[in-house]
Enzyme design. Structure first.
Site, short mmCIF file in Angstrom:
data_model
loop_
_atom_site.label_atom_id
_atom_site.label_comp_id
_atom_site.label_asym_id
_atom_site.label_seq_id
_atom_site.Cartn_x
_atom_site.Cartn_y
_atom_site.Cartn_z
N HIS A 162 0.83 -1.21 0.00
CA HIS A 162 0.00 0.00 0.00
C HIS A 162 0.86 1.25 0.00
O HIS A 162 0.69 2.15 -0.82
CB HIS A 162 -0.91 -0.02 1.24
CG HIS A 162 -1.78 1.18 1.38
ND1 HIS A 162 -3.13 1.14 1.16
CD2 HIS A 162 -1.50 2.46 1.75
CE1 HIS A 162 -3.65 2.34 1.37
NE2 HIS A 162 -2.67 3.17 1.74
N GLU A 163 1.83 1.32 0.92
CA GLU A 163 2.62 2.55 1.06
C GLU A 163 3.53 2.78 -0.14
O GLU A 163 3.65 3.90 -0.63
CB GLU A 163 3.46 2.49 2.35
CG GLU A 163 2.63 2.36 3.61
CD GLU A 163 1.58 3.44 3.74
OE1 GLU A 163 1.81 4.58 3.28
OE2 GLU A 163 0.51 3.16 4.29
N HIS A 201 1.71 4.31 -3.05
CA HIS A 201 1.51 5.76 -3.05
C HIS A 201 2.63 6.44 -3.82
O HIS A 201 2.41 7.43 -4.54
CB HIS A 201 1.47 6.30 -1.62
CG HIS A 201 0.13 6.18 -0.96
ND1 HIS A 201 -1.03 6.66 -1.53
CD2 HIS A 201 -0.22 5.66 0.25
CE1 HIS A 201 -2.05 6.43 -0.71
NE2 HIS A 201 -1.59 5.83 0.37
N TYR A 233 -4.53 14.23 -3.27
CA TYR A 233 -5.17 13.51 -2.17
C TYR A 233 -6.41 14.25 -1.67
O TYR A 233 -6.55 14.55 -0.49
CB TYR A 233 -4.16 13.30 -1.05
CG TYR A 233 -4.42 12.06 -0.22
CD1 TYR A 233 -4.37 10.80 -0.78
CD2 TYR A 233 -4.68 12.16 1.15
CE1 TYR A 233 -4.60 9.67 -0.02
CE2 TYR A 233 -4.90 11.04 1.92
CZ TYR A 233 -4.86 9.80 1.34
OH TYR A 233 -5.08 8.68 2.10
N GLU A 281 -6.06 6.48 -2.90
CA GLU A 281 -6.06 5.55 -1.77
C GLU A 281 -6.45 4.14 -2.22
O GLU A 281 -5.86 3.15 -1.77
CB GLU A 281 -7.01 6.06 -0.69
CG GLU A 281 -6.93 5.31 0.62
CD GLU A 281 -5.59 5.45 1.33
OE1 GLU A 281 -5.27 4.58 2.16
OE2 GLU A 281 -4.86 6.43 1.06
N ASP A 328 -13.34 11.62 3.32
CA ASP A 328 -11.94 11.31 3.49
C ASP A 328 -11.55 10.27 2.44
O ASP A 328 -12.32 9.34 2.16
CB ASP A 328 -11.74 10.74 4.90
CG ASP A 328 -10.29 10.37 5.19
OD1 ASP A 328 -9.83 9.34 4.64
OD2 ASP A 328 -9.65 11.09 5.95
N HIS A 372 -9.82 7.71 2.46
CA HIS A 372 -9.88 6.31 2.89
C HIS A 372 -11.28 5.73 2.70
O HIS A 372 -11.44 4.51 2.57
CB HIS A 372 -9.48 6.19 4.36
CG HIS A 372 -8.04 6.48 4.62
ND1 HIS A 372 -7.57 7.75 4.88
CD2 HIS A 372 -6.94 5.68 4.61
CE1 HIS A 372 -6.26 7.72 5.06
NE2 HIS A 372 -5.85 6.46 4.90
#
Length: 686
Positions: free
Chosen positions: A335-336, A339, A350, A359, A421, A423
Site C-alpha cells: 500500500h505505502e 503511493h 489527495y 487511496e 476522506d 480512505h
C-alpha cells in the site's frame, strides 16, 4: 453571441502533430536507468514541438515526467507544465503518439487550460502564509510554513494565479504532515488543499521465517539487498530523520516478537522486497521511480503511534501504545510503496474523487502484493489490514468485496463521494477491483467468505485478478491525470482493457460492467468503439468524442470546445458549429479509411437549438463525404425542426468501402439570429 473557444489555441491540421518525432527506442516500463534516462531526454528534446502540435500558448512549457512505450512503438508521454516560468499545479497531460510520433490523442487534466492574463499577484506572499496559519489543522505541532510559492493553479474550471503554501509538522497522533494549501493570489480564497503524506496502517510479526536480502559478512551483516538497494533503518523513538541501518552478526534477524527490534524490520524489509518484485515481475515497473532503485523502510519504536506513512522516498512504520505492535504487515508495504508509484505516474491529488482513486490504488496493489507473495503466514485475501485487527472489534480496516462493512466507506459512486476522506471515497474503486477480479455474489477464496453486491442489481463476471491489476496499472500510468475522477477512471480502464486484451472482447465488457456495478455512468469510451459512437467494430475516427481538444480534426478555430454554454453528449468537449448570430461558415473534418467489409457507417450524436422562427431554412449544417474531387452530402440540418435533446444519427458509407475519404461537418449561418449545431461522439465503424 458567438461562443468563445475555451480550450487551448487550436492547430489547423493533424499535419502539424506529425512533425513531432518519435521518442526513445524502448519501453520505459522496466527499462534500465540509462535507457530510461535516454527515453526521457529524447521526449524533453521533442517537448517544444509537441507543444506547438498541441496548440499551446507561447508562455507554456512542457516538462517531461514519464514516458511509456508500447510494444508496437506507440508512446504515451506524460508532461507537467510551466507558464511564464511559474510551476503549474494541475497542468499535467498525457500525449498519446503513434509509432511515427504523431499525436493521436491527449488526456488533459481538468480544463486543459493554463494561460492567465497576468502573473502579478494582488495578494502578498506574507498574507497567503497568514491565511494558511489561521486554518492549520487542529493539534498540529511543530508546524512551519516552508514556503509560499507563486504558481498557476489549473486544477479547477479555469486557471488562476495562486500561492502554494506548504506547512510541515506533526499532528496530534504524531503523524507527520506536509500540507499543501493553495490560496488565490487575487482574493485570498483557499482553492484546495492536500497532504503529501498519505497514511496507511499495519502491524507486524506476520511473515514468519523468510529469506531477505542482506549484504556484508560476519560479524557485520547489513539489512540491505544489493540488487536494488532496499534497506531498513531504526528510528529509535524518533518520527523523522534517516535512522540507523539494521546490522547483525550472524545474518539471522529478529526473534518473531517485538522484544527484538529487528523483528519489525524483517517484516518491513520483506514487504519492500516483495512489493518491488511484484511491480517488476508482474507489471514491468522497476520500482517507485521505474529506475531500478529500491526504498528505505524506517522502523519507529517510541511513543504511541499508529500510522505507517509514505513520504516520497521511504516507508515508515510506527508502533502502538506500549511498543507492542509495530506497523509492518505485508499489504501495508504494498500500500505505502504504491503511493509512491501513484505520485510518479498520474500524481493523483489527495482530495476529492482523485484522493479516493489514490487511496484505492494503494489498496489494490497492496492486495496484489499479498497475493503475489502468497505467504502462508499472511494468506492472501481481499481485506485490508486483516491481521492488525484495528477495525471495530478487531476487524479488518477495509473490505474490498463490500466496502461499507467498515461502517464508513461507500460501496457505490455518487456525486457527493469526493467530500469524504480518501480512505472512504476509495470504497467504490476497491469494490470495482474485487468485482472485476472475482465477480459478484457469494463465494469463498482461500478460506475467506465474500458476498459482493452490485449497485445496479446486475450480475458481474470477473476477468481474474491478474488481468484486473494489469488493466488498472495501465490506466494509472497512461490515462489518468492529477485530478482525474471516477468517470475518467472508467474511460481509462475500458481503453486499457482494449489496449491489453484486444482479442478477447469479454474482458472489456466485464471491466465496463464492473464500473456500472459500482454506479459510475457510461462515458465516452465504450468497448465496441472509442468515443461512444455507434457500430459494433473498432471506431476508426481518432479523438471521436473531441475530449482531446483540437487533435486529429481540422476545424474552424474555437469550434472544438469545452464551453459550458452548450452541453456535450458525454464528457466536456464537442464540435460546436454556429451560435454566432451573424454571417459565418464553420466546419470540422477528418480523413479516414472506410472499412472494406461489413456495413460501414458514419454515426454521431447531434443537438440543435435556434433563435430563428418560421419554416425558412436560414442556417444549415451539412454532413458530407469528400472522396477525391467529389463531395456528397449525406444529410442537411437547419434551424427548422431543431431538437435541443441529443439524438443519434447514422448514415451508410457502403459506397466508400475500402476508400480513404474525408468526413466533414459544414455549417453556414446567415447574418442574424443564431443556430447552434453541436456534434459529439462520432464513429466510423462497420
Amino acid at each position: 453571441m458567438k461562443h468563445l473557444f475555451t480550450g487551448l489555441t487550436a492547430v489547423a491540421t493533424l499535419a502539424a502533430a506529425a512533425l513531432v518525432p518519435a521518442v526513445g527506442a524502448q519501453t520505459a516500463v522496466g527499462a534500465s536507468a540509462p535507457d530510461r534516462a535516454t527515453l526521457l531526454a529524447g521526449a524533453q528534446v521533442a517537448a517544444a514541438r509537441t507543444g506547438q502540435a498541441l496548440g499551446l500558448s507561447a508562455g507554456e512549457k512542457l516538462v517531461v515526467k514519464d514516458v511509456i512505450r508500447d510494444a508496437d512503438g506507440a508512446t504515451h508521454v506524460r508532461y507537467d507544465r510551466t507558464f511564464d516560468g511559474l510551476r503549474v499545479i494541475g497542468g499535467d497531460l498525457v500525449a498519446h503518439q503513434d509509432r511515427a510520433g504523431a499525436v493521436r490523442s491527449v488526456t488533459w487534466n481538468a480544463s486543459g487550460k493554463v494561460a492567465i492574463a497576468s502573473t502579478t499577484p494582488a495578494l502578498a506572499a506574507s498574507a497567503a502564509l497568514a491565511t494558511v496559519a489561521k486554518v492549520a489543522p487542529q493539534g498540529l505541532r511543530a508546524a512551519r510554513a516552508l514556503r509560499g510559492e507563486l504558481v498557476v493553479y489549473a486544477g479547477g474550471k479555469a486557471p488562476v494565479l495562486a500561492y502554494d503554501v506548504v506547512t510541515e509538522g506533526l499532528r496530534a497522533d504524531q503523524t507527520p504532515t506536509r500540507l499543501h494549501t493553495v490560496v488565490d493570489a487575487r482574493t485570498g480564497k483557499t482553492l484546495t488543499s492536500w497532504d503529501d503524506i498519505q497514511e496507511g496502517t499495519g502491524n507486524g510479526k506476520y511473515v514468519g521465517t523468510v529469506a531477505i536480502g542482506t549484504t556484508g559478512a560476519a560479524p557485520t551483516y547489513t539489512m540491505k539487498d544489493a540488487p536494488v538497494g532496499n534497506f531498513a533503518t531504526d528510528l529509535k523513538g524518533a518520527t523523522s530523520g534517516t535512522g540507523t541501518t539494521f546490522t547483525d552478526a550472524d545474518d539471522v534477524w529478529g526473534n518473531g516478537a517485538v522484544s527484538d527490534r529487528a523483528t519489525a524490520a524483517v517484516d518491513a524489509h520483506y514487504g519492500a522486497e516483495k512489493t518491488y518484485d511484484f511491480y517488476n515481475t508482474v507489471l514491468g515497473r522497476a520500482g517507485i521511480y521505474n529506475n531500478g532503485t529500491g526504498v528505505r523502510s524506517r522502523v519507529h519504536y517510541g511513543n504511541a503511534y499508529s500510522n505507517a506513512f509514505w513520504d516520497g522516498t521511504q516507508m515508515t512504520y510506527g508502533d502502538g501504545a506500549g511498543n507492542t505492535s509495530p506497523l509492518t504487515e505485508l499489504d501495508v508495504a504494498g500500500h505505502e510503496m504504491s503511493h509512491g508509484v501513484t505520485e510518479n505516474t498520474a500524481g493523483l491529488v489527495y482530495t476529492g474523487d482523485a484522493g479516493g482513486l489514490n487511496e484505492a490504488t494503494s489498496d489494490i496493489f497492496g492486495t496484489s502484493v499479498e497475493f503475489y507473495a502468497n505467504n502462508p503466514n499472511d494468506v492472501p485475501d481481499y481485506n485490508i489490514g486483516e491481521l492488525i485487527k484495528l477495525g471495530p472489534g478487531g476487524t479488518p480496516l477495509r473490505y474490498m468485496d463490500k466496502p461499507s462493512k467498515d461502517g464508513a466507506s461507500r460501496d457505490c459512486w455518487s456525486s457527493t463521494l469526493g467530500s469524504l476522506d480518501p480512505h472512504y471515497s476509495s470504497g467504490p474503486l476497491n469494490h470495482w477491483f474485487y468485482l472485476a477480479s472475482e465477480g459478484s455474489g457469494a463465494k469463498t477464496i482461500n478460506g475467506v467468505s465474500y458476498n459482493s453486491p452490485t449497485c445496479d442489481a446486475s450480475t458481474v463476471t470477473g476477468v481474474g485478478r491478474d488481468k484486473a491489476e494489469k488493466i488498472w496499472y495501465r490506466t494509472l500510468s497512461t490515462y489518468l491525470t492529477s485530478s482525474s475522477n471516477y468517470a475518467a477512471a472508467r474511460n481509462g480502464a475500458i481503453r486499457s482493457a482494449k489496449d491489453l486484451y484486444a482479442t478477447d472482447p469479454t474482458v472489456c465488457a466485464n471491466i465496463a460492467a464492473s464500473f456500472s456495478a459500482i454506479g459510475v455512468p457510461a462515458g465516452t469510451e465504450t468497448c465496441g468503439a472509442t468515443g461512444g459512437g455507434g457500430g459494433t467494430g473498432t471506431n476508426l475516427l481518432l479523438n471521436p468524442g473531441f475530449e482531446s481538444g483540437n487533435v486529429s480534426w481540422s476545424a474552424t478555430a474555437g469550434a472544438i470546445t469545452n464551453s459550458t454554454s452548450r452541453p456535450a453528449h458525454a464528457g466536456s468537449w464537442k464540435l460546436w458549429l454556429g451560435g454566432n448570430g451573424r454571417a459565418a461558415t464553420e466546419s470540422g473534418q477528418q480523413t479516414v479509411t472506410v472499412p472494406a467489409a461489413g456495413a460501414p457507417a458514419l454515426t454521431f450524436w447531434l443537438r440543435t437549438d435556434t433563435a430563428e422562427t418560421g419554416t425558412t431554412a436560414y442556417d444549415t449544417m451539412k454532413v458530407q463525404v469528400v472522396s477525391g474531387t467529389t463531395t456528397t452530402t449525406l444529410a442537411t440540418f437547419s434551424n427548422v425542426g431543431t431538437n435541443a435533446t441529443f439524438t443519434q444519427k447514422s448514415y451508410s458509407l457502403a459506397a466508400y468501402a475500402g476508400k480513404s475519404v474525408t468526413v466533414k461537418f459544414l455549417m453556414v449561418e446567415d447574418s442574424s439570429l443564431q443556430t447552434s449545431f453541436v456534434v459529439d461522439d462520432t464513429s466510423v465503424a462497420s
